[in-house]
Design an enzyme around this catalytic site. Structure first.
Site, PDB file in Angstrom:
ATOM      1  CD  GLN A  69       2.854  -8.900   6.196  1.00 47.22           C
ATOM      2  OE1 GLN A  69       1.635  -8.751   6.191  1.00 47.22           O
ATOM      3  NE2 GLN A  69       3.559  -9.027   5.090  1.00 47.22           N
TER       4      GLN A  69
ATOM      5  NE  ARG B 217      -2.014  -8.426   5.252  1.00 45.34           N
ATOM      6  CZ  ARG B 217      -1.368  -7.307   4.992  1.00 45.34           C
ATOM      7  NH1 ARG B 217      -1.853  -6.491   4.048  1.00 45.34           N
ATOM      8  NH2 ARG B 217      -0.274  -6.964   5.639  1.00 45.34           N
TER       9      ARG B 217
ATOM     10  CD  GLN C 129      -3.168  -0.690   2.126  1.00 46.76           C
ATOM     11  OE1 GLN C 129      -3.188  -1.550   2.988  1.00 46.76           O
ATOM     12  NE2 GLN C 129      -3.966   0.359   2.134  1.00 46.76           N
TER      13      GLN C 129
ATOM     14  CB  SER D 205       3.083  -4.321   3.907  1.00 50.33           C
ATOM     15  OG  SER D 205       1.974  -4.359   4.788  1.00 50.33           O
ATOM     16  CG  LEU D 206      -1.440  -6.011  -0.254  1.00 50.06           C
ATOM     17  CD1 LEU D 206      -0.888  -6.012  -1.665  1.00 50.06           C
ATOM     18  CD2 LEU D 206      -2.067  -7.376   0.059  1.00 50.06           C
TER      19      LEU D 206
ATOM     20  CG  HIS E 293       3.224  -3.347   9.388  1.00 53.12           C
ATOM     21  ND1 HIS E 293       3.127  -4.698   9.143  1.00 53.12           N
ATOM     22  CD2 HIS E 293       2.977  -2.740   8.193  1.00 53.12           C
ATOM     23  CE1 HIS E 293       2.860  -4.908   7.862  1.00 53.12           C
ATOM     24  NE2 HIS E 293       2.764  -3.738   7.271  1.00 53.12           N
TER      25      HIS E 293
END
Length: 323
Positions: free
Chosen positions: A273, A139, A30, A114-115, A224
């Site tokens: 994560q 998610r 993102q 991340s993603l 996070h």
């Protein structure tokens, strides 16, 4: 000599190496999104157009139209942004595998920010496309819900190193607030995450402490960090329901910056994560130490290539997915 294997649900030819002996493929997260992404792929390659049509059937809405025409506010929303970035990344990888096999012949490791780690796992054969898309949708929805519950966000701090930035976060946040370095991207570029009130106090303090710039990020909340804890249960349930296989090539995890191929390890790391810092710089350095000689960024934007140049300026990099 050639041999053909299946990665992420599509055929992938292992050819003789081209420019480097061992390459890594990287997928953005993102912040890389923008209206118009995926248009070039769909306009020029039927493989990509068909993939977006499949994605629309899985998601229940026209993802291609959202990616190509917006509106920006909807595309930026976590529940829509994550499936969009995932699909663009896999579309780029599928086109590469089908149309430019020499570009991917020597890819021996994958990673994603991340993603993007979900895209990396799918590319590496750990998830089928439709299953991965459903997982990413869950998610995104869980993280959007957690974000809606509290005023939080992220900001990129340019020009500070980790230790002084961590100390500054500790200084400016109140006792009941969360604020910490969350995306450890590259030297001089670290994203902090937490309550918006704490980020607002951090900005002038960081500039006074020597930061060049503090830039708010286009994300819904404090990814996070512990503020995403409400999303973990839903994510763990989704991960338990969706089949995950051992991967054919290593996937370097955001959580520990180490390579993993075991399905059980990957499932556990993906659940952790969302609340743990992204160890991106450490992941890239580990990949280089493990023999990766060049990187290909697949999907939209140039964010990851920018971090690579700050980590190891001489490493060969390329990208595919935008015109």
């Amino acid at each position: 000599m050639r041999r053909t294997i299946s990665l992420g649900g599509f055929l992938f030819e292992r050819l003789l190496p081209m420019d480097v002996n061992s390459a890594g493929i990287l997928f953005p997260g993102q912040g890389a999104q923008g209206v118009g992404m995926g248009r070039w792929l769909c306009d020029n390659y039927s493989i990509a157009k068909d993939l977006f049509a499949e994605a629309g059937e899985v998601l229940g809405y026209d993802l291609a139209d959202l990616c190509q025409n917006g509106p920006t506010e909807k595309l930026d929303a976590t529940e829509f942004c994550q499936p969009a970035l995932f699909t663009v990344g896999i579309a780029a990888a599928r086109v590469l595998a089908a149309e430019h096999p020499q570009r991917v012949s020597n890819i021996s490791a994958s990673a994603g920010l991340s993603l993007g780690e979900y895209t990396a796992v799918c590319f590496a054969g750990g998830l089928d496309f439709a299953d991965a898309l459903r997982l990413v949708q869950r998610r995104g929805q869980a993280m959007q819900s957690a974000s809606d519950a509290v005023q939080s966000g992220m900001a990129s701090v340019l020009g500070m190193e980790l230790e002084p930035l961590q100390a500054l976060c500790d200084d400016v946040r109140e006792a009941d607030e969360v604020l910490r370095p969350a995306n450890l991207l590259c030297p001089g570029n670290i994203a902090v995450s937490g309550h918006l009130t704490a980020i607002e106090r951090l900005q002038p303090a960081a500039l006074e402490a020597g930061a060049m710039k503090v830039v708010p990020l286009s994300v819904a909340g404090a990814f996070h960090t512990s503020l995403m804890e409400p999303a973990v249960e839903s994510l763990q349930q989704a991960l338990a329901e969706i089949p995950i296989r051992d991967t054919r090539i290593p996937v370097y995890s955001n959580v520990d910056a180490a390579p993993h191929q075991s399905a059980d390890e990957i499932r556990d790391l993906l659940s952790r994560q969302v609340t743990q810092p992204v160890m991106w710089e450490a992941s890239i350095r580990r990949m280089i130490d493990d023999g990766i000689e060049g990187f290909l960024e697949a999907g939209t934007g140039r964010v990851l290539r920018g971090t690579l140049k700050r980590i190891q300026r001489k490493i060969p990099t390329d990208g595919f997915g935008d015109e």
